[in-house]
Design an enzyme around this catalytic site. Structure first.
Site, PDB file in Angstrom:
ATOM      1  N   CYS A  16     -67.471  31.980 -63.097  1.00 26.20           N
ATOM      2  CA  CYS A  16     -68.188  32.547 -64.236  1.00 26.20           C
ATOM      3  C   CYS A  16     -69.585  31.947 -64.240  1.00 26.20           C
ATOM      4  O   CYS A  16     -69.762  30.737 -64.091  1.00 26.20           O
ATOM      5  CB  CYS A  16     -67.455  32.179 -65.519  1.00 26.20           C
ATOM      6  SG  CYS A  16     -68.486  32.282 -66.981  1.00 26.20           S
ATOM      7  N   CYS A  56     -70.271  29.433 -71.764  1.00 29.48           N
ATOM      8  CA  CYS A  56     -68.921  30.008 -71.703  1.00 29.48           C
ATOM      9  C   CYS A  56     -67.958  29.090 -72.447  1.00 29.48           C
ATOM     10  O   CYS A  56     -67.887  27.892 -72.163  1.00 29.48           O
ATOM     11  CB  CYS A  56     -68.483  30.171 -70.247  1.00 29.48           C
ATOM     12  SG  CYS A  56     -66.723  30.546 -70.049  1.00 29.48           S
ATOM     13  N   GLU A  98     -61.012   4.399 -25.812  1.00 32.22           N
ATOM     14  CA  GLU A  98     -60.384   3.664 -24.718  1.00 32.22           C
ATOM     15  C   GLU A  98     -59.256   4.508 -24.115  1.00 32.22           C
ATOM     16  O   GLU A  98     -59.120   4.613 -22.893  1.00 32.22           O
ATOM     17  CB  GLU A  98     -59.841   2.331 -25.258  1.00 32.22           C
ATOM     18  CG  GLU A  98     -59.132   1.449 -24.251  1.00 32.22           C
ATOM     19  CD  GLU A  98     -60.039   0.982 -23.109  1.00 32.22           C
ATOM     20  OE1 GLU A  98     -61.273   1.162 -23.212  1.00 32.22           O
ATOM     21  OE2 GLU A  98     -59.497   0.473 -22.107  1.00 32.22           O
ATOM     22  N   TYR A  99     -58.480   5.123 -24.995  1.00 34.59           N
ATOM     23  CA  TYR A  99     -57.403   6.010 -24.548  1.00 34.59           C
ATOM     24  C   TYR A  99     -58.001   7.138 -23.694  1.00 34.59           C
ATOM     25  O   TYR A  99     -57.533   7.423 -22.593  1.00 34.59           O
ATOM     26  CB  TYR A  99     -56.681   6.585 -25.769  1.00 34.59           C
ATOM     27  CG  TYR A  99     -55.505   7.483 -25.425  1.00 34.59           C
ATOM     28  CD1 TYR A  99     -54.221   6.967 -25.370  1.00 34.59           C
ATOM     29  CD2 TYR A  99     -55.701   8.833 -25.146  1.00 34.59           C
ATOM     30  CE1 TYR A  99     -53.144   7.777 -25.043  1.00 34.59           C
ATOM     31  CE2 TYR A  99     -54.631   9.654 -24.813  1.00 34.59           C
ATOM     32  CZ  TYR A  99     -53.357   9.124 -24.769  1.00 34.59           C
ATOM     33  OH  TYR A  99     -52.306   9.928 -24.446  1.00 34.59           O
ATOM     34  N   CYS A 140     -65.932  34.748 -71.564  1.00 36.03           N
ATOM     35  CA  CYS A 140     -67.234  34.986 -72.202  1.00 36.03           C
ATOM     36  C   CYS A 140     -67.897  36.273 -71.729  1.00 36.03           C
ATOM     37  O   CYS A 140     -69.010  36.577 -72.145  1.00 36.03           O
ATOM     38  CB  CYS A 140     -68.162  33.792 -71.965  1.00 36.03           C
ATOM     39  SG  CYS A 140     -68.745  33.686 -70.261  1.00 36.03           S
ATOM     40  N   GLU A 165     -34.434  16.422 -34.695  1.00 43.04           N
ATOM     41  CA  GLU A 165     -35.106  17.470 -35.448  1.00 43.04           C
ATOM     42  C   GLU A 165     -36.591  17.434 -35.126  1.00 43.04           C
ATOM     43  O   GLU A 165     -37.216  16.377 -35.131  1.00 43.04           O
ATOM     44  CB  GLU A 165     -34.876  17.170 -36.943  1.00 43.04           C
ATOM     45  CG  GLU A 165     -35.015  18.336 -37.839  1.00 43.04           C
ATOM     46  CD  GLU A 165     -33.727  19.155 -37.995  1.00 43.04           C
ATOM     47  OE1 GLU A 165     -32.764  18.952 -37.214  1.00 43.04           O
ATOM     48  OE2 GLU A 165     -33.694  19.999 -38.903  1.00 43.04           O
ATOM     49  N   ASP A 210     -35.897  18.430 -42.672  1.00 40.97           N
ATOM     50  CA  ASP A 210     -35.863  19.877 -42.774  1.00 40.97           C
ATOM     51  C   ASP A 210     -36.767  20.449 -41.697  1.00 40.97           C
ATOM     52  O   ASP A 210     -37.953  20.680 -41.906  1.00 40.97           O
ATOM     53  CB  ASP A 210     -36.342  20.290 -44.170  1.00 40.97           C
ATOM     54  CG  ASP A 210     -35.864  21.672 -44.519  1.00 40.97           C
ATOM     55  OD1 ASP A 210     -35.081  22.246 -43.739  1.00 40.97           O
ATOM     56  OD2 ASP A 210     -36.283  22.185 -45.567  1.00 40.97           O
ATOM     57  N   ASP A 249     -59.578   5.410 -29.876  1.00 34.95           N
ATOM     58  CA  ASP A 249     -59.426   6.659 -29.127  1.00 34.95           C
ATOM     59  C   ASP A 249     -60.258   6.683 -27.851  1.00 34.95           C
ATOM     60  O   ASP A 249     -59.825   7.209 -26.830  1.00 34.95           O
ATOM     61  CB  ASP A 249     -59.857   7.850 -29.997  1.00 34.95           C
ATOM     62  CG  ASP A 249     -58.889   8.051 -31.149  1.00 34.95           C
ATOM     63  OD1 ASP A 249     -57.861   7.339 -31.171  1.00 34.95           O
ATOM     64  OD2 ASP A 249     -59.167   8.892 -32.016  1.00 34.95           O
ATOM     65  N   SER A 261     -22.983  22.100 -36.989  1.00 29.55           N
ATOM     66  CA  SER A 261     -23.705  21.964 -38.249  1.00 29.55           C
ATOM     67  C   SER A 261     -22.938  20.998 -39.144  1.00 29.55           C
ATOM     68  O   SER A 261     -21.974  20.376 -38.701  1.00 29.55           O
ATOM     69  CB  SER A 261     -23.883  23.320 -38.906  1.00 29.55           C
ATOM     70  OG  SER A 261     -22.624  23.882 -39.108  1.00 29.55           O
TER      71      SER A 261
HETATM   72  S1  IVH Z   1     -26.220  15.395 -37.472  1.00 27.50           S
HETATM   73  C1  IVH Z   1     -22.541  17.001 -35.739  1.00 27.50           C
HETATM   74  N1  IVH Z   1     -28.208  14.160 -38.610  1.00 27.50           N
HETATM   75  O1  IVH Z   1     -28.957  19.420 -40.231  1.00 27.50           O
HETATM   76  C2  IVH Z   1     -23.712  16.486 -36.411  1.00 27.50           C
HETATM   77  N2  IVH Z   1     -28.247  16.535 -38.553  1.00 27.50           N
HETATM   78  O2  IVH Z   1     -26.852  21.155 -41.358  1.00 27.50           O
HETATM   79  C3  IVH Z   1     -24.758  17.497 -36.587  1.00 27.50           C
HETATM   80  N3  IVH Z   1     -30.233  17.539 -39.551  1.00 27.50           N
HETATM   81  O3  IVH Z   1     -28.371  21.343 -37.382  1.00 27.50           O
HETATM   82  C4  IVH Z   1     -26.082  17.025 -36.918  1.00 27.50           C
HETATM   83  N4  IVH Z   1     -31.214  15.646 -40.102  1.00 27.50           N
HETATM   84  O4  IVH Z   1     -30.660  20.327 -37.680  1.00 27.50           O
HETATM   85  C5  IVH Z   1     -27.675  15.341 -38.288  1.00 27.50           C
HETATM   86  N5  IVH Z   1     -29.920  12.937 -39.567  1.00 27.50           N
HETATM   87  C6  IVH Z   1     -29.392  14.113 -39.237  1.00 27.50           C
HETATM   88  C7  IVH Z   1     -30.037  15.335 -39.515  1.00 27.50           C
HETATM   89  C8  IVH Z   1     -29.410  16.530 -39.164  1.00 27.50           C
HETATM   90  C9  IVH Z   1     -31.312  16.969 -40.095  1.00 27.50           C
HETATM   91  C10 IVH Z   1     -30.014  18.985 -39.424  1.00 27.50           C
HETATM   92  C11 IVH Z   1     -29.650  19.435 -38.040  1.00 27.50           C
HETATM   93  C12 IVH Z   1     -28.368  20.187 -38.151  1.00 27.50           C
HETATM   94  C13 IVH Z   1     -28.333  20.505 -39.607  1.00 27.50           C
HETATM   95  C14 IVH Z   1     -26.902  20.623 -40.078  1.00 27.50           C
END
Ligand code: IVH
Length: 677
Positions: free
Chosen positions: A429, A435, A36-37, A414, A176, A120, A34, A83
């Site tokens: 306690c 006890c 050095e950084y 106790c 993510e 997640d 660290d 999604s």
């Molecule tokens: S692909 C069209 N890949 O899951 C493809 N999503 O339920 C859309 N997520 O909103 C996403 N890991 O936030 C993809 N390896 C992954 C993922 C991923 C997490 C999340 C992402 C998305 C949600 C969909």
């Protein structure tokens, strides 16, 4: 590094710092100390101060800058952020495959899939123009998100400019942002210490951290980003397979998930799911499922979308780690050191893969912080092997009959006074070994496998012995007669003989086990072993001064204080005396100064599953031979012990050319050195 030309020097420093950042935050491979950084960063800041005209937004010095915002502005996603459809069983997954083949034709079988952990966290989009990070945005409703550029710039695994060449003029990267479990636990532990609100789970912590108008706050949060796809691409082309696109992103300095794999056919997807489900708890971050994507982008194109989700991908989910249930009652348990822990009794609920009916409420502060009452509907979280916790109360569902939880004012076992030390959250306690609860817990600890290892003396039996008044403290165990044992319910002739034999056998022990068995506060196995090795015999240890104790590895002022209190207590020393009188003994060791130990100056890392040793034990034994045991692999690591399931640490060791041995070799090495001790 002395260079006359500031333009050149600034450029060299930026490149160097970018490279170190990339190694540290994207590849998980720290390469320089660290200091050095910091030295290079200081020099860069100094030069940029002296030459403001040379400042640039993509300089590594510009991660946090500017004023806090007053509000977030909106961003439209030109390519919508979609999604995923969910699968909850293997059947769902096989049905997904069938749907794909119906559309593509049987000749497409077996399909090639990219398998990726489903992190997640919070979905974000990063826009790079000419390789420079221009904008970061949340997913929002998929079409319109919020501009969080100021916050994403503080995340070190997000490059401010791409590395290498060949990236499109305009490249939108998606992925993510998440908070690793360890960072989340630390953040919450600190909040708890300060009596502040804690986050319910790592996802909420990540969301809360990104929703800050002041980037300085975000900068203090342990956030990471992992990329899983691209959105808008202009002025350039990308490979024709998803996995290759990700590999390209990785070349450009973005972090991608190292657990990802490409497999042929849906059966292999199913096997991948099972394998990762097994390792889920050992990953450094929360995942809630696995995403399977058709790898060929031309096929993805042909398959297209249904409403908000692509037809070419599916997320197979794991069992939920959070569920709702009802708090039926709260009981107060007294632990070995007198700590009083409120335990929630819950209506049984299936969460994190098991049925949970108890959860810890930690302490009185936690009850207050949650504002929870008996009868409330609560959210229970069980992540991995972590003890189930109540993370929040669903206030809308509070019944009129809900009643406040009353913390006891005396020990529930106790009736002794209870106290809380300055700066501590726990009430204790004060009854000490008077006890019953503490007596029982102390005896259970004393007889446990890692301590005196007395076979056949389980928890139930210990409770019986104390309840019947046959044993008051650990020394009493060795005074038990066969006649006394036979008075106990369900104790047969043979069991009594076996127990007496086990007690007799346990008398031959080691100083380290004995010290650990005494159950001195904060003295775990590793510390006990270090103390034993350092002092060699009981008289030297028990008469050591604070200064002498502090010389031992693992012993700080708090541990030293607990040790001194134990040695100063006439009652405790009388028990030790009685144990020795009863014949408990061990061979003395030659005390050795730490620098003469065989593994002095060495740094070891233990990773993966070990068969015959626990990881704590391996760590303690290595430490007692003088080694430092570290949590991560770096160029300074002397040797890595890798068991089955070893992951990124093993990969890193191999990359850095660090020596790697297996458990068998470790045992041989320990045996060789310990024999000579
Ligand atoms: S692909 C069209 N890949 O899951 C493809 N999503 O339920 C859309 N997520 O909103 C996403 N890991 O936030 C993809 N390896 C992954 C993922 C991923 C997490 C999340 C992402 C998305 C949600 C969909």
């Amino acid at each position: 590094m002395v260079q006359a030309d500031p333009v050149q020097e600034i450029e060299t420093l930026r490149e160097q710092l970018d490279a170190w950042n990339h190694q540290y935050y994207v590849l998980d491979e720290p390469s320089v100390p660290d200091v050095e950084y910091d030295r290079c960063m200081q020099r860069l800041l100094q030069l940029e101060e002296a030459h403001p005209e040379l400042r640039r937004a993509d300089s590594p010095s510009q991660r946090v800058g500017g004023q806090a915002l007053t509000q977030f502005s909106q961003v439209s996603h030109e390519v919508p952020m979609l999604s995923l459809e969910n699968a909850f069983s293997a059947e769902d997954l096989f049905r997904f495959n069938r749907r794909l083949l119906d559309r593509l034709g049987a000749e497409a079988e077996p399909l090639e899939f990219a398998c990726e952990p489903k992190l997640d966290g919070i979905a974000v989009s990063l826009l790079y123009r000419e390789g420079v990070l221009e904008r970061g945005a949340t997913r929002g409703d998929g079409t319109t998100g919020e501009d969080i550029t100021h916050n994403v710039r503080t995340i070190r695994s997000i490059p401010l400019r791409l590395r290498g060449q060949g990236y499109p003029e305009l490249l939108e990267v998606r992925g993510e942002i998440y908070m690793p479990k360890a960072g989340f636990e630390q953040l919450n532990a600190r909040a708890r210490e300060r009596g502040e609100k804690t986050f319910v789970n790592p996802r909420n912590a990540a969301a809360g951290s990104l929703r800050q108008l002041d980037a300085r706050l975000t900068a203090q949060r342990p956030l990471e980003m992992c990329c899983y796809s691209v959105g808008l691409v202009q002025g350039g082309t990308l490979p024709s397979r998803h996995s290759e696109v990700l590999a390209r992103l990785s070349d450009w300095g973005l972090r991608i998930n190292r657990e990802s794999a490409v497999v042929q056919g849906i059966e292999a997807c199913d096997a991948y799911f099972d394998a990762l489900a097994q390792r889920r708890n050992r990953l450094a971050y929360d995942i809630d499922g696995i995403v399977f994507k058709v790898n060929d982008l031309a096929l993805q194109q042909r398959l297209g979308f249904v409403s908000r989700a692509p037809r070419w991908a599916i997320a197979r989910k794991f069992p939920a780690q959070e569920e709702m249930t009802q708090l039926l009652d709260v009981e107060f348990q007294v632990g070995r050191t007198g700590v009083i822990t409120p335990v929630a009794r819950l209506a049984p609920v299936f969460v994190g893969g098991v049925t949970v009916s108890n959860a810890t409420l930690h302490n009185s502060d936690e009850i207050e912080r949650l504002g929870v009452k008996v009868g409330d509907t609560v959210i229970v979280r069980r992540a991995g092997d972590v003890i189930p916790q109540i993370v929040s109360v669903v206030l809308e569902r509070r019944p009129p009959s809900a009643r406040a939880i009353e913390f006891p004012s005396r020990c529930p076992v106790c009736q002794s006074a209870i106290e809380r030390e300055e700066g501590e959250a726990a009430w204790r306690c004060m009854g000490g070994l008077g006890c019953g609860a503490q007596q029982k817990a102390a005896i259970k600890h004393f007889v446990s496998r890692r301590a005196m290892d007395i076979d056949g003396l389980g928890d139930k039996l210990v409770e019986q012995l104390v309840d019947e008044g046959l044993v008051e403290n650990v020394a009493g165990l060795y005074a038990l007669s066969k006649e006394q044992l036979l008075t106990l319910e369900r104790m047969g002739d043979k069991s009594a003989d076996n127990l007496l034999a086990a007690l007799e056998q346990s008398k031959h022990t080691s100083l380290a086990r004995f010290v650990y068995a005494l159950g001195i506060r904060e003295v775990g196995e590793a510390t006990a072993l270090n103390l034993a090795r350092h002092f060699g015999n009981w008289p030297a240890l028990s008469s050591a001064s604070e200064t002498q104790l502090l010389q031992v590895d693992d012993v700080g002022p708090v541990v030293a204080d607990h040790l001194l209190q134990f040695f100063d207590s006439a009652a405790s020393m009388a028990v030790v005396e009685a144990l020795q009188q009863a014949g408990v003994s061990w061979p003395d060791l030659e005390p050795r100064p730490p620098e003469s130990l065989p593994l002095a100056e060495q740094v070891w890392v233990v990773t993966g599953k070990l068969e015959s040793l626990s990881r704590d034990e391996a760590k303690a034994r290595l430490q007692s031979l003088g080694a430092k045991v570290a949590g991560s692999v770096s160029a300074k690591t002397t040797c890595v012990v890798a068991g089955p399931g070893a992951g990124s640490k093993l990969t890193k060791a191999n990359e850095l050319g660090v020596k790697v041995i297996d458990e068998e070799a470790l045992l041989a090495l320990l045996a060789a050195h310990e024999a000579g001790n």
